[in-house]
Design a protein around this motif. Structure first.
Motif, PDB file in Angstrom:
ATOM      1  N   ALA A  24      -5.060   2.219  -9.035  1.00 36.46           N
ATOM      2  CA  ALA A  24      -3.842   1.404  -9.030  1.00 36.46           C
ATOM      3  C   ALA A  24      -2.923   1.800 -10.186  1.00 36.46           C
ATOM      4  CB  ALA A  24      -4.201  -0.074  -9.121  1.00 36.46           C
ATOM      5  N   GLU A  25      -3.501   2.086 -11.350  1.00 37.00           N
ATOM      6  CA  GLU A  25      -2.703   2.513 -12.508  1.00 37.00           C
ATOM      7  C   GLU A  25      -2.029   3.854 -12.239  1.00 37.00           C
ATOM      8  OE1 GLU A  25      -5.275   2.654 -15.847  1.00 37.00           O
ATOM      9  OE2 GLU A  25      -5.675   0.487 -15.875  1.00 37.00           O
TER      10      GLU A  25
ATOM     11  N   HIS B 240       0.180   0.099  -4.217  1.00 36.33           N
ATOM     12  CA  HIS B 240      -1.264   0.284  -4.069  1.00 36.33           C
ATOM     13  C   HIS B 240      -1.913  -1.035  -3.678  1.00 36.33           C
ATOM     14  CE1 HIS B 240      -5.449   0.084  -5.543  1.00 36.33           C
ATOM     15  NE2 HIS B 240      -5.512   1.346  -5.151  1.00 36.33           N
ATOM     16  N   GLU B 241      -2.976  -0.930  -2.861  1.00 36.38           N
ATOM     17  CA  GLU B 241      -3.754  -2.115  -2.502  1.00 36.38           C
ATOM     18  C   GLU B 241      -5.231  -1.750  -2.446  1.00 36.38           C
ATOM     19  OE1 GLU B 241      -4.103  -5.418   1.114  1.00 36.38           O
ATOM     20  OE2 GLU B 241      -2.288  -4.184   0.899  1.00 36.38           O
ATOM     21  N   THR B 242      -6.067  -2.618  -2.988  1.00 36.23           N
ATOM     22  CA  THR B 242      -7.520  -2.442  -2.901  1.00 36.23           C
ATOM     23  C   THR B 242      -8.045  -3.237  -1.712  1.00 36.23           C
ATOM     24  OG1 THR B 242      -7.747  -2.136  -5.293  1.00 36.23           O
ATOM     25  CG2 THR B 242      -9.724  -2.762  -4.082  1.00 36.23           C
TER      26      THR B 242
END
Length: 417
Positions: free
Chosen positions: A73-74, A83-85
């Motif tokens: 994400a960073e 970004h997505e987890t």
């Protein structure tokens, strides 16, 4: 941009569709392959004015996974990429963990793509992954399809999965990242010899003295992929002559089927099952042998969510009732991932399998000259205990049943097997 970066970007772009979708997804685990893919795609997306989105799948199996996803994400934020987890919580300790995790990964990614109107997802598989896959399948005595490896492009639940780095090695990507000063995460499982893929990786490292490398095995897989496509064309042509689509089921003429080469018979059965029961791993060789024997001998057989039913000189392939008996959705929603039923606005209407309780409520179903068991797994509109409509069983009552937009035309679908 360095010469190495330019060469990699050019090779990657050459394996992507000529016109990219407006929104392009990329799956990034944090390892060197996918991190390099994200950076290379970022350059392409900027130049072609494509919006890039990144997703990381956390299978919930390693304590380090959340921190690795946060690191991705960073890196994505540094490139100004959303970004997505995506977290998987479906592992219950039973079954094959690797297979279930792989299936869950693709399900999570394609669901994410649908939510964000992403038309395609780019995956970071490399020439090394292709070579390792080839060796593992060679050990299982796979045929042409298995040894042709992973395809460049695959449709999964209406989303294109793209693998544009199958001609690029892991070492090339790490050299690129090192030149760019970009860090990546080394997964400790990449050295765990309990996994077949790691065993194949170790074996491959000792074969270069024979000229057997990731690049050479990738070329072999490409050659076999061309042979696979030729066989697929033969299968499609044969199916047009002996296979008939009937309201989502398929019947084949046994005499014409028996005259086909064994390899084409197998491909046709695999293609029929995939079209009816959904994409997934094809049946095992032993199960396929049983299916071929059942067709030739005119026997009933259950296989991979499908039912094979003999009727005169035909064999029907239809959905198995047990595979859909518990599925219930609102009208105009996908049922069994292939049907959408629409009709008059009706309070408390639900779509479910016709089943044993519903078939007696359907007038004149016998007039269809279709096996009774083939109709049991067809979709019906229910209101409580009453069947309002069963369009595929000849009882429309103002309702229609249509394929979902993602369901391919049967004969065309054979070219993907």
């Amino acid at each position: 941009m360095t010469a190495r970066a330019e060469n990699l970007r050019s090779e990657l772009r050459a394996r992507l569709p000529e016109t990219l979708p407006p929104r392009l997804g990329v799956a990034v685990s944090g390892g060197g392959d996918s991190v390099a893919l994200m950076h290379l795609l970022h350059e392409i997306a900027q130049y072609e004015q494509v919006e890039l989105l990144v997703a990381t799948v956390d299978h919930g199996l390693r304590p380090e996974a959340p921190a690795e996803a946060a690191r991705v994400a960073e890196q994505a934020a540094h490139l100004r990429i959303p970004h997505e987890t995506l977290r998987w919580q479906g592992w219950d300790g039973a079954g094959n963990l690797q297979d279930q995790a792989r299936q869950a990964r693709y399900d999570l990614l394609t669901n994410w793509a649908h939510r964000h109107a992403v038309g395609a997802i780019v995956l970071g598989h490399t020439a090394d992954d292709q070579a390792e896959t080839f060796l593992m399948r060679l050990g299982r005595a796979s045929g042409v399809t298995g040894l042709s490896g992973m395809p460049d492009t695959r449709d999964y639940d209406g989303v294109s999965l793209l693998r544009p780095m199958l001609g690029i090695t892991r070492e090339q990507l790490r050299q690129y990242l090192s030149e760019c000063g970009v860090e990546w995460i080394e997964d400790p499982s990449n050295h765990d010899l309990r996994f077949d893929r790691i065993k194949a990786r170790e074996a491959l490292s000792g074969l270069d003295v024979l000229g057997i490398t990731a690049k050479s095995l990738t070329r072999v897989a490409q050659n076999l992929a061309q042979a696979r496509e030729a066989l697929a064309r033969y299968t499609q042509d044969s199916a047009r002559k002996i296979a008939v689509v009937d309201s989502g089921d398929i019947y084949i003429e046994r005499r014409g089927f028996e005259a086909l080469p064994n390899e084409i018979q197998r491909r046709m059965v695999v293609g029929i099952i995939a079209w009816i029961a959904g994409q997934g791993y094809p049946p095992r060789q032993s199960s396929l042998d049983q299916a071929l024997a059942a067709v030739q001998e005119g026997r009933t057989l259950t296989l991979a969510g499908c039912l094979l039913l003999p009727q005169g000189d035909k064999t029907w392939f239809c959905r198995e009732l047990n595979a859909v008996a518990g599925e219930s959705v609102m009208p105009e929603k996908p049922w069994d991932k292939r049907w959408v039923l629409a009709g008059p606005q009706t309070p408390d209407a639900r779509v479910g399998a016709l089943g044993e309780a519903g078939l007696p409520q359907v007038p004149d179903w016998r007039a269809l000259s279709k096996p009774r068991k083939a109709l049991l797994a067809s979709p019906a509109v229910w209101q409580g205990e009453n069947v309002l409509a069963a369009p595929l069983a000849g009882y429309s009552n103002g309702w229609v049943a249509e394929f979902t937009a993602e369901t391919p035309e049967f004969y065309q679908s054979l070219l993907s097997h």
